[in-house]
Design an enzyme around this catalytic site. Structure first.
Site, PDB file in Angstrom:
ATOM      1  NE  ARG A 175      -2.175  -1.665   3.139  1.00 47.72           N
ATOM      2  CZ  ARG A 175      -2.521  -1.926   4.385  1.00 47.72           C
ATOM      3  NH1 ARG A 175      -3.670  -1.510   4.846  1.00 47.72           N
ATOM      4  NH2 ARG A 175      -1.719  -2.592   5.207  1.00 47.72           N
ATOM      5  NE  ARG A 232      -6.082 -16.683   3.894  1.00 50.04           N
ATOM      6  CZ  ARG A 232      -5.115 -17.198   4.646  1.00 50.04           C
ATOM      7  NH1 ARG A 232      -4.075 -17.771   4.073  1.00 50.04           N
ATOM      8  NH2 ARG A 232      -5.190 -17.162   5.962  1.00 50.04           N
ATOM      9  CG  ASP A 256       0.889 -23.547   0.187  1.00 50.41           C
ATOM     10  OD1 ASP A 256       0.751 -24.790   0.121  1.00 50.41           O
ATOM     11  OD2 ASP A 256       0.859 -22.924   1.266  1.00 50.41           O
ATOM     12  CD  GLU A 261      -6.650 -22.962   0.077  1.00 48.06           C
ATOM     13  OE1 GLU A 261      -6.729 -23.252   1.288  1.00 48.06           O
ATOM     14  OE2 GLU A 261      -5.818 -22.168  -0.372  1.00 48.06           O
ATOM     15  CG  HIS A 279      -3.379 -23.364   2.681  1.00 42.75           C
ATOM     16  ND1 HIS A 279      -4.468 -22.520   2.668  1.00 42.75           N
ATOM     17  CD2 HIS A 279      -2.477 -22.770   3.499  1.00 42.75           C
ATOM     18  CE1 HIS A 279      -4.229 -21.479   3.450  1.00 42.75           C
ATOM     19  NE2 HIS A 279      -3.021 -21.613   3.971  1.00 42.75           N
TER      20      HIS A 279
END
Ligand code: 8YV
Length: 313
Positions: A175, A232, A256, A261, A279
């Site tokens: 950011r 994510r 991952d 999921e 994950h």
């Protein structure tokens, strides 16, 4: 504390779970045959939730527990917890930061090396007997590549230290520019993707970062570029990713995490330039035990009338 009733919403490291079950009265939603019946029987007495960064705690569950005081979550990500609903009721939320930094950074580097050097492909190649027919095609050298890190927090910096040890150059996007950081900052993610060989995603999930890595960013990364995601699935537009990989406008990917999921787009299964993991970035005994114990320690502190150890800001 046996008189305090806890709702376990998702799995915890086994020994941490046993310790929690010794100290508290625990109702396991994730083991229940009939979740609605379990809640109907116990909701009025539950004062704490133990959850994790996959299972979370949504507004409906929070509303169903009138005596809820604390949500103690295993993991650093709090995107599946309705923080607004918790805040409105004055419910304390805790997570387990820091403990997983090294393991997540290790897997990030492992995925980077495995993807760029086609390590999984090489393994499949040998097992299939293909080496007898000829050598595997050359790959690319990791040293000298530029890694662009999306989300330059503590895990991002742990990844950068490891990547630098492999001779990679680090740049980052977030950011805002961070004071005292020597690495080049890009205000535009697309510009950074254009200039780097590996785009490494390690920013938080949730609505603010949803599909930040979109078709335009993937196009900028290009046919020689590699995407690594240990953050994510929601941060990457998965449909655009599958398309870019299938048509070759993106070079390779090491993933991952996924949008739904444990469902992974089957279109990825046949692509040799893709390395897939279920994950597991923080999933080592050492780290998951430390995370599990801290999850329980947060509950213990709260119900002993002390401040929680690691509250979410
Ligand atoms: C775990 C994670 O996979 O910390 C996070 O945010 O995603 C991981 O460490 C997760 O907590 C397991 O449910």
């Amino acid at each position: 504390m046996k008189n305090v009733e806890i709702l376990s919403v998702g799995p915890l490291y086994a020994s941490s779970f046993e310790a929690m079950a010794r100290d508290f009265t625990v109702h396991s939603l994730w083991r229940a045959q009939d979740c609605a019946a379990l809640l109907a029987r116990n909701a009025g007495r539950i004062r704490g939730i133990q959850t994790n960064a996959s299972a979370g705690a949504d507004a409906g569950l929070i509303a169903a527990l009138p005596r809820l005081e604390i949500i103690s979550s295993l993991g650093v990500g709090v995107d599946p917890i309705d923080l607004d609903a918790a805040r409105q009721r004055g419910i304390v939320v805790t997570n387990t930061p820091e403990l997983l930094n090294d393991c997540v950074a290790d897997l990030a580097l492992g995925l980077t090396l495995a993807t760029v050097r086609r390590i999984s492909l090489g393994d499949r190649y040998v097992r299939a007997g293909n080496w007898l027919k000829g050598p595997l095609p050359f790959t690319r050298k990791v040293g000298g590549m530029t890694m662009g890190i999306l989300g330059y927090g503590k895990i991002g910096k742990a990844i950068a230290r490891r990547a630098e040890a492999f001779g990679m150059r680090i740049v980052y996007h977030g950011r805002q520019q961070q004071p005292g950081v020597a690495h080049r900052y890009y205000a535009s993610l697309t510009d950074m993707a254009h200039d780097c060989d590996v785009l490494l995603v390690i920013c938080p999930g949730g609505p603010a970062t949803r599909h930040l890595v979109n078709a335009e960013v993937l196009k900028a990364l290009g046919p020689e570029g590699t995407l690594i995601n240990v953050a994510r699935g929601s941060v990457v537009d998965e449909q655009a990713l599958v398309q870019a990989l299938a048509e070759g406008s993106l070079g390779a990917a090491g993933l991952d995490v996924f949008e739904s999921e444990p469902r992974v787009p089957e279109a990825l299964f046949g692509l040799d330039q893709v390395v897939l993991q279920p994950h597991v970035a923080s999933a080592t005994h050492e780290t998951r035990k430390a995370m599990g114990d801290l999850t329980v320690d947060n509950l213990r502190a709260h119900f002993a009338g002390k401040p929680p150890l690691t509250p979410v800001a």
